[in-house]
Design a protein around this motif. Structure first.
Motif, PDB file in Angstrom:
ATOM      1  N   VAL A 118       0.842  -1.206   0.000  1.00 34.17           N
ATOM      2  CA  VAL A 118       0.000   0.000   0.000  1.00 34.17           C
ATOM      3  C   VAL A 118       0.872   1.249   0.000  1.00 34.17           C
ATOM      4  N   LEU A 119       1.906   1.257   0.849  1.00 38.14           N
ATOM      5  CA  LEU A 119       2.798   2.420   0.918  1.00 38.14           C
ATOM      6  C   LEU A 119       3.471   2.681  -0.421  1.00 38.14           C
ATOM      7  N   LEU A 120       3.980   1.622  -1.050  1.00 40.11           N
ATOM      8  CA  LEU A 120       4.662   1.789  -2.331  1.00 40.11           C
ATOM      9  C   LEU A 120       3.696   2.212  -3.443  1.00 40.11           C
ATOM     10  N   ALA A 121       2.495   1.656  -3.414  1.00 37.52           N
ATOM     11  CA  ALA A 121       1.511   2.040  -4.439  1.00 37.52           C
ATOM     12  C   ALA A 121       1.158   3.525  -4.326  1.00 37.52           C
ATOM     13  N   VAL A 122       1.016   4.007  -3.104  1.00 36.94           N
ATOM     14  CA  VAL A 122       0.712   5.433  -2.914  1.00 36.94           C
ATOM     15  C   VAL A 122       1.872   6.295  -3.424  1.00 36.94           C
ATOM     16  N   ILE A 123       3.102   5.872  -3.121  1.00 37.07           N
ATOM     17  CA  ILE A 123       4.273   6.632  -3.581  1.00 37.07           C
ATOM     18  C   ILE A 123       4.324   6.667  -5.112  1.00 37.07           C
ATOM     19  N   VAL A 124       4.101   5.519  -5.734  1.00 31.94           N
ATOM     20  CA  VAL A 124       4.107   5.471  -7.207  1.00 31.94           C
ATOM     21  C   VAL A 124       3.063   6.433  -7.771  1.00 31.94           C
ATOM     22  N   LEU A 125       1.866   6.375  -7.220  1.00 26.99           N
ATOM     23  CA  LEU A 125       0.774   7.200  -7.743  1.00 26.99           C
ATOM     24  C   LEU A 125       1.074   8.695  -7.584  1.00 26.99           C
ATOM     25  N   VAL A 126       1.471   9.084  -6.385  1.00 27.07           N
ATOM     26  CA  VAL A 126       1.676  10.510  -6.106  1.00 27.07           C
ATOM     27  C   VAL A 126       2.851  11.064  -6.917  1.00 27.07           C
ATOM     28  N   LEU A 127       3.983  10.357  -6.892  1.00 30.06           N
ATOM     29  CA  LEU A 127       5.168  10.872  -7.577  1.00 30.06           C
ATOM     30  C   LEU A 127       5.034  10.794  -9.100  1.00 30.06           C
ATOM     31  N   ALA A 128       4.415   9.737  -9.591  1.00 32.73           N
ATOM     32  CA  ALA A 128       4.262   9.622 -11.054  1.00 32.73           C
ATOM     33  C   ALA A 128       3.346  10.721 -11.587  1.00 32.73           C
ATOM     34  N   VAL A 129       2.250  10.950 -10.915  1.00 31.17           N
ATOM     35  CA  VAL A 129       1.306  11.979 -11.391  1.00 31.17           C
ATOM     36  C   VAL A 129       1.949  13.365 -11.311  1.00 31.17           C
ATOM     37  N   SER A 130       2.572  13.673 -10.171  1.00 30.65           N
ATOM     38  CA  SER A 130       3.186  15.006 -10.032  1.00 30.65           C
ATOM     39  C   SER A 130       4.384  15.157 -10.965  1.00 30.65           C
ATOM     40  N   GLY A 131       5.120  14.056 -11.191  1.00 35.19           N
ATOM     41  CA  GLY A 131       6.266  14.123 -12.093  1.00 35.19           C
ATOM     42  C   GLY A 131       5.853  14.331 -13.535  1.00 35.19           C
ATOM     43  N   VAL A 132       4.822  13.629 -13.976  1.00 32.76           N
ATOM     44  CA  VAL A 132       4.346  13.792 -15.356  1.00 32.76           C
ATOM     45  C   VAL A 132       3.798  15.198 -15.568  1.00 32.76           C
ATOM     46  N   ARG A 133       3.106  15.721 -14.567  1.00 29.34           N
ATOM     47  CA  ARG A 133       2.567  17.081 -14.694  1.00 29.34           C
ATOM     48  C   ARG A 133       3.682  18.117 -14.796  1.00 29.34           C
ATOM     49  N   ALA A 134       4.833  17.814 -14.227  1.00 31.62           N
ATOM     50  CA  ALA A 134       5.945  18.769 -14.259  1.00 31.62           C
ATOM     51  C   ALA A 134       6.803  18.640 -15.510  1.00 31.62           C
ATOM     52  N   LEU A 135       6.464  17.695 -16.400  1.00 28.85           N
ATOM     53  CA  LEU A 135       7.265  17.517 -17.615  1.00 28.85           C
ATOM     54  C   LEU A 135       7.134  18.728 -18.535  1.00 28.85           C
ATOM     55  N   PRO A 136       8.219  19.100 -19.222  1.00 25.71           N
ATOM     56  CA  PRO A 136       8.117  20.173 -20.235  1.00 25.71           C
ATOM     57  C   PRO A 136       7.261  19.721 -21.408  1.00 25.71           C
ATOM     58  N   SER A 137       6.807  20.672 -22.186  1.00 27.10           N
ATOM     59  CA  SER A 137       5.982  20.347 -23.352  1.00 27.10           C
ATOM     60  C   SER A 137       6.802  19.582 -24.383  1.00 27.10           C
ATOM     61  N   VAL A 138       6.166  18.628 -25.054  1.00 25.36           N
ATOM     62  CA  VAL A 138       6.849  17.838 -26.065  1.00 25.36           C
ATOM     63  C   VAL A 138       7.121  18.642 -27.326  1.00 25.36           C
ATOM     64  N   ARG A 139       6.495  19.812 -27.439  1.00 28.39           N
ATOM     65  CA  ARG A 139       6.640  20.618 -28.651  1.00 28.39           C
ATOM     66  C   ARG A 139       7.827  21.570 -28.602  1.00 28.39           C
ATOM     67  N   HIS A 140       8.617  21.510 -27.503  1.00 27.22           N
ATOM     68  CA  HIS A 140       9.794  22.350 -27.455  1.00 27.22           C
ATOM     69  C   HIS A 140      10.762  21.975 -28.573  1.00 27.22           C
ATOM     70  N   ALA A 141      11.481  22.950 -29.062  1.00 30.06           N
ATOM     71  CA  ALA A 141      12.463  22.687 -30.116  1.00 30.06           C
ATOM     72  C   ALA A 141      13.576  21.802 -29.595  1.00 30.06           C
TER      73      ALA A 141
END
Length: 337
Positions: free
Chosen positions: A305-328
């Motif tokens: 349960v602890l690891l699943a929560v960590i995966v969910l929280v960090l993956a979602v926040s990490g993906v949201r922080a990704l730069p746009s794919v359209r950058h040069a």
């Protein structure tokens, strides 16, 4: 369009779309020039070497190689973090294994503990010692800029571990072997994939390279002492094996990352490590617990349960922080057809 050209374009689909938009025509022309005019009736196909070249370029581009956009640079940094922390973890286990080996040898009377000179038991002890040295070598080499040496050491250690697991894959140990294999193979694959020729060099001071394994050994030793004093508490067992300690280390890192507003690569890297550790713990759930009352299953479930929560929280926040794919993209990557 000729059949061979169509097949080359299919192979190039492995590359990111932004890179293909700039370089596809140039690459197809280069391939076709090398092959010459081959009629469709001969059923021409790209050579395996060419496919491997494109595959290698695709991996480098998607993991932060030259010519990759900022989004892929973040993914590259995240996978390199998986390799670095994974090797640090293996080096801690390796050092502790060496100390345990020496302690066992000093405390034993006669050769019985290590088996006869030509026995399988003696060979197993020797492999354990060699693997421990290789993991420590791989981590220190990587942190000192020796990527090639790190790959050789980690590759040999991983092959040895997998061979050893394959020879002891009896049903009672199968679940544990799967878990150990995951924790061993993933960091090594990350090392080979993300530390490519276009990756930024990593070179730490000697004390920074040695401090993580040394600190980890002290932590593991203290954990073992705590386990001895709590021998009658089966729920503690799962928190003191390698997966349990990895879970604690990842939870600590995730907490610090969230508290300090960690960057996208750190969040994604920790999410990947938590995901691998979760799979390893789930594999253990399929094997025997060793506890007649199954109290250890409570610890297993809590870790999952602890690891699943960590995966969910960090993956979602990490993906949201990704730069746009359209950058040069940056400077183009080198490609040899």
């Amino acid at each position: 369009m000729m059949l061979l050209e169509r097949r080359y374009r299919s192979v190039l689909r492995m590359l990111p779309a932004t890179y293909r938009a700039e370089r596809e025509e140039e690459m197809v022309s280069a391939f076709m020039e090398v092959c010459g005019d081959v009629p469709d009736e001969e059923n021409p196909r790209p050579r395996w070497g060419e496919i491997a070249s494109v595959l290698g370029l695709a991996v480098r581009l998607r993991l932060g190689g030259a010519g990759a956009g900022p989004r892929f640079a973040v993914w590259g940094a995240a996978v390199r973090l998986v390799a670095l922390l994974g090797l640090a973890f293996q080096s801690v286990l390796g050092l502790f294994g060496l100390f345990a080996l020496v302690n066992l040898g000093l405390g034993s009377e006669g050769p019985g503990v290590f088996g006869a000179p030509e026995s399988g038991l003696r060979l197993s002890w020797i492999l354990t010692g060699v693997e421990s040295v290789l993991w420590v070598t791989a981590f220190v080499a990587l942190t000192r800029g020796g990527v090639r040496q790190a790959k050789v050491a980690a590759g040999v250690a991983t092959a040895s571990v997998l061979a050893e697991l394959a020879t002891t894959a009896d049903p009672p140990r199968l679940a544990w072997n799967v878990a150990v294999g995951l924790l061993t193979v993933v960091p090594t694959l990350a090392l080979f994939a993300a530390y490519h020729r276009d990756a930024p060099a990593l070179r730490l001071a000697w004390w920074q390279a040695v401090a993580p394994p040394a600190g980890g050994v002290i932590l593991v030793g203290l954990t073992r002492l705590a386990l001895v004093s709590l021998a009658d508490a089966p729920w503690m067992w799962r928190w003191t094996d390698s997966i349990g300690m990895a879970t604690l280390a990842i939870a600590l890192g995730a907490g610090m990352c969230l508290a300090r507003g960690g960057s996208a690569p750190v969040r994604l890297g920790l999410a990947m490590l938590a995901g691998v550790t979760l799979l390893a713990r789930l594999a253990c759930l399929m094997g025997p617990s060793g506890d007649p009352e199954n109290v250890v299953r409570i610890s297993d479930a809590a870790q999952c349960v602890l690891l699943a929560v960590i995966v969910l929280v960090l993956a979602v926040s990490g993906v949201r922080a990704l730069p746009s794919v359209r950058h040069a993209s940056a400077a183009p990557a080198t490609f040899r057809p």
